[in-house]
Design a protein around this motif. Structure first.
Motif, PDB file in Angstrom:
ATOM      1  N   VAL A  62      -3.941   8.459   1.687  1.00 43.68           N
ATOM      2  CA  VAL A  62      -3.488   7.999   0.358  1.00 43.68           C
ATOM      3  C   VAL A  62      -3.243   6.498   0.325  1.00 43.68           C
ATOM      4  CG1 VAL A  62      -2.468  10.202  -0.369  1.00 43.68           C
ATOM      5  CG2 VAL A  62      -1.049   8.529   0.865  1.00 43.68           C
ATOM      6  N   ILE A  63      -2.976   5.929   1.480  1.00 43.45           N
ATOM      7  CA  ILE A  63      -2.760   4.476   1.525  1.00 43.45           C
ATOM      8  C   ILE A  63      -4.040   3.735   1.868  1.00 43.45           C
ATOM      9  CG2 ILE A  63      -1.665   2.662   2.918  1.00 43.45           C
ATOM     10  CD1 ILE A  63       0.904   4.120   2.783  1.00 43.45           C
ATOM     11  N   GLU A  64      -4.768   4.243   2.813  1.00 45.19           N
ATOM     12  CA  GLU A  64      -5.889   3.483   3.372  1.00 45.19           C
ATOM     13  C   GLU A  64      -7.242   3.775   2.749  1.00 45.19           C
ATOM     14  OE1 GLU A  64      -5.998   1.447   6.711  1.00 45.19           O
ATOM     15  OE2 GLU A  64      -4.190   1.006   5.572  1.00 45.19           O
ATOM     16  N   ASP A  65      -7.436   4.951   2.208  1.00 47.79           N
ATOM     17  CA  ASP A  65      -8.811   5.385   1.959  1.00 47.79           C
ATOM     18  C   ASP A  65      -9.097   5.905   0.564  1.00 47.79           C
ATOM     19  OD1 ASP A  65      -9.879   5.006   4.659  1.00 47.79           O
ATOM     20  OD2 ASP A  65      -8.353   6.467   5.192  1.00 47.79           O
ATOM     21  N   GLU A  66      -8.193   5.692  -0.369  1.00 46.99           N
ATOM     22  CA  GLU A  66      -8.417   6.302  -1.677  1.00 46.99           C
ATOM     23  C   GLU A  66      -8.435   5.292  -2.814  1.00 46.99           C
ATOM     24  OE1 GLU A  66      -5.760   9.720  -1.841  1.00 46.99           O
ATOM     25  OE2 GLU A  66      -6.845  10.684  -0.200  1.00 46.99           O
ATOM     26  N   CYS A  67      -8.639   4.026  -2.477  1.00 49.05           N
ATOM     27  CA  CYS A  67      -8.880   2.992  -3.486  1.00 49.05           C
ATOM     28  C   CYS A  67      -7.788   2.946  -4.555  1.00 49.05           C
ATOM     29  CB  CYS A  67     -10.243   3.237  -4.138  1.00 49.05           C
ATOM     30  SG  CYS A  67     -10.891   1.789  -5.008  1.00 49.05           S
ATOM     31  N   GLY A  68      -6.587   3.315  -4.157  1.00 46.29           N
ATOM     32  CA  GLY A  68      -5.487   3.268  -5.121  1.00 46.29           C
ATOM     33  C   GLY A  68      -5.411   4.459  -6.058  1.00 46.29           C
ATOM     34  N   ALA A  69      -6.237   5.489  -5.821  1.00 51.39           N
ATOM     35  CA  ALA A  69      -6.205   6.659  -6.716  1.00 51.39           C
ATOM     36  C   ALA A  69      -4.816   7.302  -6.813  1.00 51.39           C
ATOM     37  CB  ALA A  69      -7.245   7.690  -6.282  1.00 51.39           C
ATOM     38  N   PRO A  70      -4.100   7.456  -5.705  1.00 47.74           N
ATOM     39  CA  PRO A  70      -2.769   8.072  -5.830  1.00 47.74           C
ATOM     40  C   PRO A  70      -1.842   7.257  -6.738  1.00 47.74           C
ATOM     41  CG  PRO A  70      -3.507   8.129  -3.555  1.00 47.74           C
ATOM     42  CD  PRO A  70      -4.477   7.243  -4.301  1.00 47.74           C
ATOM     43  N   ASP A  71      -1.903   5.951  -6.622  1.00 46.23           N
ATOM     44  CA  ASP A  71      -1.095   5.098  -7.499  1.00 46.23           C
ATOM     45  C   ASP A  71      -1.570   5.244  -8.942  1.00 46.23           C
ATOM     46  OD1 ASP A  71      -1.710   3.986  -4.787  1.00 46.23           O
ATOM     47  OD2 ASP A  71      -0.148   2.549  -5.265  1.00 46.23           O
ATOM     48  N   PHE A  72      -2.879   5.263  -9.117  1.00 42.49           N
ATOM     49  CA  PHE A  72      -3.461   5.325 -10.456  1.00 42.49           C
ATOM     50  C   PHE A  72      -3.046   6.601 -11.180  1.00 42.49           C
ATOM     51  CE2 PHE A  72      -7.095   6.580 -13.198  1.00 42.49           C
ATOM     52  CZ  PHE A  72      -7.104   5.512 -14.067  1.00 42.49           C
ATOM     53  N   PHE A  73      -3.151   7.716 -10.498  1.00 42.08           N
ATOM     54  CA  PHE A  73      -2.856   8.985 -11.165  1.00 42.08           C
ATOM     55  C   PHE A  73      -1.357   9.267 -11.264  1.00 42.08           C
ATOM     56  CE2 PHE A  73      -7.319   9.819 -10.070  1.00 42.08           C
ATOM     57  CZ  PHE A  73      -7.782  10.309 -11.278  1.00 42.08           C
ATOM     58  N   SER A  74      -0.621   8.859 -10.247  1.00 40.21           N
ATOM     59  CA  SER A  74       0.809   9.193 -10.248  1.00 40.21           C
ATOM     60  C   SER A  74       1.651   8.100 -10.900  1.00 40.21           C
ATOM     61  CB  SER A  74       1.304   9.411  -8.811  1.00 40.21           C
ATOM     62  OG  SER A  74       1.424   8.176  -8.134  1.00 40.21           O
ATOM     63  N   GLY A  75       1.099   6.896 -11.021  1.00 44.19           N
ATOM     64  CA  GLY A  75       1.907   5.791 -11.529  1.00 44.19           C
ATOM     65  C   GLY A  75       2.990   5.358 -10.556  1.00 44.19           C
ATOM     66  N   MET A  76       2.855   5.759  -9.306  1.00 45.33           N
ATOM     67  CA  MET A  76       3.886   5.432  -8.310  1.00 45.33           C
ATOM     68  C   MET A  76       3.260   4.636  -7.162  1.00 45.33           C
ATOM     69  SD  MET A  76       6.301   8.805  -8.347  1.00 45.33           S
ATOM     70  CE  MET A  76       5.180  10.017  -7.643  1.00 45.33           C
ATOM     71  N   ARG A  77       4.081   3.812  -6.523  1.00 43.77           N
ATOM     72  CA  ARG A  77       3.589   3.021  -5.401  1.00 43.77           C
ATOM     73  C   ARG A  77       3.725   3.794  -4.096  1.00 43.77           C
ATOM     74  NH1 ARG A  77       6.247  -2.744  -4.592  1.00 43.77           N
ATOM     75  NH2 ARG A  77       5.424  -3.067  -6.694  1.00 43.77           N
ATOM     76  N   MET A  78       2.706   3.692  -3.254  1.00 42.71           N
ATOM     77  CA  MET A  78       2.752   4.312  -1.934  1.00 42.71           C
ATOM     78  C   MET A  78       3.451   3.334  -0.979  1.00 42.71           C
ATOM     79  SD  MET A  78       1.036   7.148  -2.550  1.00 42.71           S
ATOM     80  CE  MET A  78       1.422   7.088  -4.328  1.00 42.71           C
ATOM     81  N   ILE A  79       4.471   3.787  -0.297  1.00 41.58           N
ATOM     82  CA  ILE A  79       5.208   2.927   0.629  1.00 41.58           C
ATOM     83  C   ILE A  79       4.855   3.338   2.060  1.00 41.58           C
ATOM     84  CG2 ILE A  79       7.497   2.258   1.448  1.00 41.58           C
ATOM     85  CD1 ILE A  79       7.006   1.256  -1.353  1.00 41.58           C
ATOM     86  N   PRO A  80       4.278   2.395   2.825  1.00 43.73           N
ATOM     87  CA  PRO A  80       3.885   2.759   4.194  1.00 43.73           C
ATOM     88  C   PRO A  80       5.091   2.878   5.128  1.00 43.73           C
ATOM     89  CG  PRO A  80       3.371   0.450   3.735  1.00 43.73           C
ATOM     90  CD  PRO A  80       3.933   1.018   2.462  1.00 43.73           C
ATOM     91  N   VAL A  81       5.051   3.914   5.934  1.00 42.78           N
ATOM     92  CA  VAL A  81       6.080   4.119   6.965  1.00 42.78           C
ATOM     93  C   VAL A  81       5.365   4.152   8.308  1.00 42.78           C
ATOM     94  CG1 VAL A  81       7.906   5.648   7.817  1.00 42.78           C
ATOM     95  CG2 VAL A  81       7.443   5.499   5.355  1.00 42.78           C
ATOM     96  N   GLU A  82       5.855   3.378   9.239  1.00 44.69           N
ATOM     97  CA  GLU A  82       5.227   3.334  10.566  1.00 44.69           C
ATOM     98  C   GLU A  82       5.621   4.552  11.389  1.00 44.69           C
ATOM     99  OE1 GLU A  82       3.176   0.865  11.358  1.00 44.69           O
ATOM    100  OE2 GLU A  82       3.551  -0.317   9.548  1.00 44.69           O
ATOM    101  N   GLY A  83       4.831   4.777  12.432  1.00 44.02           N
ATOM    102  CA  GLY A  83       5.139   5.868  13.337  1.00 44.02           C
ATOM    103  C   GLY A  83       3.998   6.007  14.329  1.00 44.02           C
ATOM    104  N   ALA A  84       4.322   6.356  15.547  1.00 41.01           N
ATOM    105  CA  ALA A  84       3.301   6.459  16.583  1.00 41.01           C
ATOM    106  C   ALA A  84       2.361   7.628  16.304  1.00 41.01           C
ATOM    107  CB  ALA A  84       3.954   6.622  17.960  1.00 41.01           C
ATOM    108  N   GLU A  85       1.130   7.485  16.749  1.00 44.93           N
ATOM    109  CA  GLU A  85       0.130   8.553  16.671  1.00 44.93           C
ATOM    110  C   GLU A  85      -0.074   9.112  15.266  1.00 44.93           C
ATOM    111  OE1 GLU A  85       0.863  11.496  19.662  1.00 44.93           O
ATOM    112  OE2 GLU A  85       1.078   9.963  21.221  1.00 44.93           O
ATOM    113  N   GLY A  86       0.026   8.239  14.279  1.00 43.49           N
ATOM    114  CA  GLY A  86      -0.291   8.657  12.915  1.00 43.49           C
ATOM    115  C   GLY A  86       0.764   9.507  12.251  1.00 43.49           C
ATOM    116  N   LYS A  87       1.895   9.697  12.926  1.00 44.60           N
ATOM    117  CA  LYS A  87       2.943  10.546  12.367  1.00 44.60           C
ATOM    118  C   LYS A  87       4.128   9.690  11.922  1.00 44.60           C
ATOM    119  CE  LYS A  87       2.620  13.434  16.050  1.00 44.60           C
ATOM    120  NZ  LYS A  87       2.913  14.621  16.892  1.00 44.60           N
ATOM    121  N   ILE A  88       4.685  10.031  10.763  1.00 42.96           N
ATOM    122  CA  ILE A  88       5.853   9.318  10.252  1.00 42.96           C
ATOM    123  C   ILE A  88       6.991   9.436  11.247  1.00 42.96           C
ATOM    124  CG2 ILE A  88       7.689   9.521   8.537  1.00 42.96           C
ATOM    125  CD1 ILE A  88       5.612  10.092   6.434  1.00 42.96           C
ATOM    126  N   ASN A  89       7.550   8.288  11.620  1.00 40.17           N
ATOM    127  CA  ASN A  89       8.722   8.292  12.482  1.00 40.17           C
ATOM    128  C   ASN A  89       9.951   8.525  11.607  1.00 40.17           C
ATOM    129  OD1 ASN A  89      11.167   7.044  13.577  1.00 40.17           O
ATOM    130  ND2 ASN A  89       9.874   6.501  15.324  1.00 40.17           N
TER     131      ASN A  89
END
Lengths: 348, 348, 348, 348
Positions: free
Chosen positions: B85-112
Motif C-alpha cells: 500500500v505504500i510502495e507499489d500502489e501509486c497512491g491508490a489507498p490514499d486516493f480511495f480512502s482519503g487517508m495518508r499511509m504512515i510508514p512504520v519500520e520493522g525488521a524483515e518486513g514486519k511492523i515492529n
C-alpha cells in the motif's frame, strides 16, 4: 429466453480457447508482456492509426478514467440524461474525474444538438462560479437501442471542437453500432473527431475485456498513472489482451455483434407482426423496447423469459397504458433464434 | 526459470476448466447470480463464520477499498514501510480512502510493535491538526517473504484494539502464509482480531480473483456503493466466483500454495548449500532473497532466468558487497523442480 | 446605487468596532479561545437548544462541509435547480462531499415537493448502480428572492424524514428570511426538522462570518476534522467570533436584515407604481427582480446604478420581451432610501 | 507573556484602520474590485516581476492549493519531516492535491539535500507502481526557527530543476526570514528558482491575510477554478486586499517582522545568559526553543506565561533530561520587551 442484458451471456468459445492457451505459459506482468504489446498494435490496425490503448476491468472504469484524463478543476461534462455515466455508474465518473456530469435531453437517447448548445452556453471557460465546460460524452449504441449516424456524431463533434472540448464515446456496445451502420471503426470515431473511446468487449462475447482508446496518444500521457492509482492495472493483464486477440481475430467481434443485431431484428419483426405488443420506439442495435399488456409480460415471465421493466421516458411517441408494461429486451452473441421465437410465442 | 513474480504464472487447469463450464451459460450480472451467492457461502465455510465478501479486479483495489471502508476524515493508516500500500500502489489507498499511509519500520518486513506504538502516539483521536489514527494494515505473507506468527498478529491486533482501530490484512499471498504456518484461515484472521482481509487468488493460480472479506458483515454496509463507485463491480462477476469455486474446492488453493512454498524451500536449500550465493534474510513463504556475485547474476540471466534486482534495505544482517547483487526469487504454483535446479546450476 | 449584490456592501460599524477591540489582545488560536466558546454559547441561546457551531471562510465552505458531514458513498443530494450549490460554487459541494447534486425544479426558486418525490424515487437506498438519496438542501431565502413558509419547510422536511435523510438549509440570507417571516431561528430550523444550517453573516453586515450549525451535535462529530482538512480552520478564529458577537448582540442582525428588506419593499413599491418597469415575480426578501425596457436599464447604468442581468427562467409568469431586460436588484444593510429613490428616478 | 504562537497576537493598528476605511464603501465582490487589482499590482512591485496572486483564508489553504496547482496523478511531494504540510494540516495538502507528502529528514528543520536526492531516487517519472516525484516544498522560516540561507535554497532548487519539478515555499513566516537574511523578496524566491510561494500575513500582524504567489503566471491558469472549488474565494475579498495594502505599505510588514525577530533575539540573549535554561538549537527567526528544568517551566506557567511543550526531535545536540522540558517560545509584532524580560525573570 435470456433478454435481461447482453452481460448475462457467458463467453464465446474462441475466446475461451485463447484464454486456455494463455494460461499455461509465463509472461511479464502489469501490461508489459509481448502479448500486451501485440494487442496494442492490433488496435492500431483496427483503427487505422496509432492509438494508445489501456485495458481496464469494467465499462464504468473505461468511462471514468477516460473522463479523468481530461479533468479540469471546476469542469463539467455533458452527457445524455439517460447515459450510463449519469444513470448507472454510482457516481464513478464524478469520483474519478472530479467533474460533474450535466444531463442533456434528446429524443431516442441521443443528445439533441440544440439542447447541448443551450446547456454549454451556461458553462463558458471563464465561469469560475458556475463551472466550465470540459468534455462531451456520447454513447454508441445508446442506452435505448438507437444509434448516432456518422453525421450525427459529426454534429456533436463540431460543437465540441468549436469550444475546444474533447469528445468521448462510450462504446460499451461499439460493435453493435458499427455493424448496424456498416461503418469502419475509424469512420465511427476519429474520422468524426472522437478523441477517446471506451471500447467494450464484455457485452459482446468476452468475459472481461474493456479498453480505453486514445486517438491522439499524447492525450494519454497521464493515463498509466491514472489507471494504476485507480486500481485498474491487472497484474495478469495479458489475459485481457488474450481475450481481445481472439475477439478481434478474423472479425469475430463483428460477427458476434452482427448475430446479436440479427436476433434483435428478428425480435423487432416479430413484435411488429404482433397483434398486441408494439415497439416502444425505433431501435437499430441489439436492444429492443416493447410495450405489451401486463398479463402478457407475466405470461412470458412464467415461461422463463428474463428481461427488465423500463421506466417510461418523457418523450414516448405513444404513452404506456395502465394495463401495459414497457420492457427492454437485449440480445447477445449467445441468443438463439429459438429463444426469440419462444419469446414471441410466449406473448402471442 | 521464471522467478520474477508469482503473477507471471498463468492459471491452473482446474480453474480454467471451471471457467469454460461457466462460459456456456447465462446468469444474472453484477454479482447477483446464484454462483456469486454460493461462493459467498463458501467463504463462510472457509472462515468458519458469516463473512461479507466482495470481488474486485486487483489486489490494489482490495486494499484500497478495504481502507476506504474505514475512512475517517483526517485519518491516517499505519503500514510497514515496505508494504504494498505504500510502495507499489501509486497512491491508490490514499486516493480511495482519503487517508495518508504512515510508514512504520520493522525488521524483515514486519511492523515492529514498539515503533508502531511510537508512531501512533503522534496521532491521537483528538489531533485535529496532526491527523488521527484510523486503521492499521499488515501484510501476510510480507513483501519480503517473512510471515507474522499468530502471536505476532495478535500483538498488532492488541495495539489496534486498545486504540479502537480496525486491523486490515493484505493477503495477496494469504495461502502461502497459511500453509507455512499450518494454521486455519480463521486462526490467522478473526481469531487474532483481524477485521478485514484482502484475499488474493491471482498470485496463486487464478488469473484474476481478488476479494475483500469482512469478518463483521456490519462493517461492510457501505462497501457495495464504495465498490461500484470505484468501478470495481464486474458485470460478469460470476467469472470471478467461478475461479474462486475451483480455487477453494478440495483444498486446491492450499495445495498450490504448498507447492510454491516447497519450491521456495528447494531454492533456499540450494542457496544455503551454495559456495557463493547466500540467503539475504530468512524467509518462509514463496519468496526468496539472495545475495550473489554480480557475474553469477548475469550468468543466470543469460541462461534465461527471470527475476528482479532488489533495493538493499537498511537492516540487512550482512551488507551487499560492491561486486554483489541482491535479487528476489518468487516461486508459484507453476514453478517446477527442474526450474529451481536449473537456476541453482546457473549460478553454481 | 449599488444593487449588484449584498456582498458588495462593506461591514457595519458595530462589527468593525468589535473587531478593533479584539485586535489589541492576545488569545488562543484555532478556535480554542474563550471568545470562540462564548459565541458558541450565544448560538445555543439564539437557537434555543444546544447546537454545534463551526466557523468557516465562505458560504460555499459552509454548504460544502455541511454536505460533506453527511457523505455517503454513491450518495446524491437534492437541491433546487437554481440553488447556489448547483449554480454558483464551481462544484465545491461535489468536491468536498463526494456526492452529486441533483437539480429539482420548482417555481420561484423553491423545490416543488412533487418533483422532489419523483426525483427521489429514482434513488432508493438499494440503488448501487444509480446512486442513492443522501441529503436534501433548501435555500432560505432562495436565490430568487422568495421565502419558504414554515409550512413549506415542513413539507420538505417530512419528505426527508420519511426517507431517513438529513435536511440542510443554505442560510446565506437567513436573517432576511427570518425577518420576512417574523419567525424565531428555532421555528425556521430545527422545529421544522432542519438538521444542519449554513448560517451567513457576510451578506448582512459582517465582512467574513459564516458558520455551520448542527442542531444535533452528535451529527457534527467528524466536522472538526472535515473542516481542518478543508483548510477552513482560521488560526485567528476569534475574529470571526468577534464579528458574530457584535452581529448577534441586541438583535443587530435582525435590524440590519429588516433594513435591507425594507429597502427592497421600497423598491418593489416603486416598481409596482412604475409605468414601464414591472416585477418579474413576487419576492419577499432583499432581492427584487424586475423587467424593464432595455433603454431604461442602460439609462440607469449610465447614472451609475450597479446590478446584474439575469437569465430568464423557464417559468416566468410574463415573458421578457425582446426590447426588455430582466435584472436583479439586491439591497443590503448599507442601502439607503436615497439610493432606492435615485434608482427609481433613473428608470422613470 | 504570550509566547504560544504568533497567531495568538491580534492585528496591527494600521491594518485595522485600513479595514475600517474599507468597510464604509461598496465594491465589487469575489476579487474583482479595483482594490484587489491594485494589490495584485503591489505584489508585482514587491517581487520585482509580474506575478499571479490569489488570496485564501488560511496558510493551510495556501499550501494545499499551491500543491494542487502542480498535481500529477500518482505524484508525490517532498517536504521536511517536520513541515507544516506533513505535521499540522490534517492531510489537507493530500486532500486537495491528491498527492502523498513524503517526509525528508534534515537537521534544524531543513531538508538535507542528500536525503532529498536519496528519497527522490525512489520516485522516478516512470514509476507507475511506486509513484513519481511531482514537487518539492520547503518552509521559510522553518517550523523550528531556522532559516534556509539563499545558497541553501538554491541547492534545493537545483535538485528540483534537475528533475523538472516545481519548488514551493511555505512562507507562513516569510517576512521573519526575509528580515533575518536581509534579503529582498525576489532574492529569496524566484531568483533562487522558487516557483510558488505561500505568502503569509496572518502571523505577522494581519488578522487573516494569506496569498499564493506564482512567479510564472502561466502556472496559475487553473488556480481560479481550484480556489473557487476549494471554497476559498472570499466574496468580500477586498478586505484581504485591504489588509495587504496596509501590511505592505511603507515596509510595515518588514518592520513588524523585524520587531518580532528582535524580541526573539532578546529572548535568546537572555536564555544564553541564564544559568539554568539553554537554547535547544540555534534559531534565527521569531521562534526560540529552550530546554529548562521542569519546575522552572511550571513557575513560568504559574506566572501566566503561555507557550507550548515541544516533542524532542531525533537530532537534539544535547538531549533533554528527565527533569527538563523542551518548550517553544514564539514572538510576534505584538510582543513587548517587558514580556520578554518578565519571562526571563520568571525562569531565573
Amino acid at each position: 429466453m435470456f433478454f435481461a442484458s447482453d452481460n448475462w451471456a457467458g463467453a464465446h468459445t474462441a475466446i475461451n480457447e485463447r484464454l486456455m492457451r494463455e494460461s499455461i505459459r509465463f509472461a511479464a506482468a502489469y501490461g508489459t508482456s509481448d502479448l500486451d504489446r501485440a494487442i496494442e498494435q492490433r488496435f492500431n490496425e483496427i483503427f487505422e492509426r496509432e492509438v494508445a490503448v489501456f485495458f481496464v476491468a469494467t465499462g464504468t472504469a473505461a468511462n471514468s478514467l477516460a473522463l479523468a484524463s481530461v479533468e479540469r478543476p471546476g469542469g463539467v461534462v455533458f452527457a445524455h440524461s439517460e447515459a450510463h455515466v449519469i444513470e448507472d455508474e454510482c457516481g464513478a465518473p464524478d469520483f474519478f474525474s472530479g467533474m460533474r456530469m450535466i444531463p442533456v435531453e434528446g429524443a431516442e437517447g441521443k443528445i439533441n444538438p440544440l439542447n447541448l448548445k443551450a446547456r454549454m452556453a451556461r458553462y463558458p471557460q471563464t465561469a469560475v462560479h458556475h463551472g466550465r465546460a470540459a468534455a462531451i460524452t456520447i454513447t454508441q449504441a445508446t442506452e435505448v437501442g438507437s444509434i448516432y449516424s456518422l453525421d450525427e456524431i459529426q454534429v456533436v463533434s463540431d460543437i465540441a471542437k468549436a469550444e475546444g472540448l474533447p469528445l468521448h464515446m462510450d462504446g460499451a456496445r461499439f460493435a453493435n453500432a458499427l455493424v448496424a451502420l456498416d461503418a469502419t471503426p475509424a469512420e465511427m470515431t476519429w474520422k468524426r473527431d472522437v478523441d477517446i473511446l471506451s471500447f467494450g468487449g464484455t457485452k459482446n462475447g468476452c468475459w472481461c475485456a474493456e479498453a480505453i482508446v486514445f486517438f491522439d496518444p499524447a492525450m494519454a500521457k497521464e493515463l498509466p498513472f491514472i489507471r494504476k492509482r485507480a486500481a485498474q492495472l491487472f497484474s495478469k493483464s495479458r489475459f485481457i489482451a488474450a481475450q481481445f486477440e481472439a475477439y478481434l481475430k478474423d472479425d469475430l467481434w463483428l460477427e458476434l455483434a452482427g448475430h446479436a443485431n440479427a436476433m434483435a431484428d428478428r425480435l423487432r419483426e416479430g413484435l411488429r407482426a404482433s397483434n398486441t405488443a408494439r415497439l416502444a420506439w425505433p431501435t437499430q442495435s441489439n436492444e429492443v423496447f416493447t410495450v405489451l399488456p401486463k398479463e402478457m409480460m407475466k405470461a412470458a415471465q412464467e415461461k422463463g423469459a428474463k428481461f427488465y421493466d423500463w421506466l417510461e421516458p418523457r418523450d414516448m411517441p405513444e404513452p404506456v397504458g395502465d394495463d401495459e408494461a414497457l420492457i427492454r429486451l437485449v440480445t447477445s452473441f449467445a441468443t438463439t433464434a429459438e429463444d426469440v421465437d419462444a419469446f414471441l410465442s410466449a406473448i402471442a
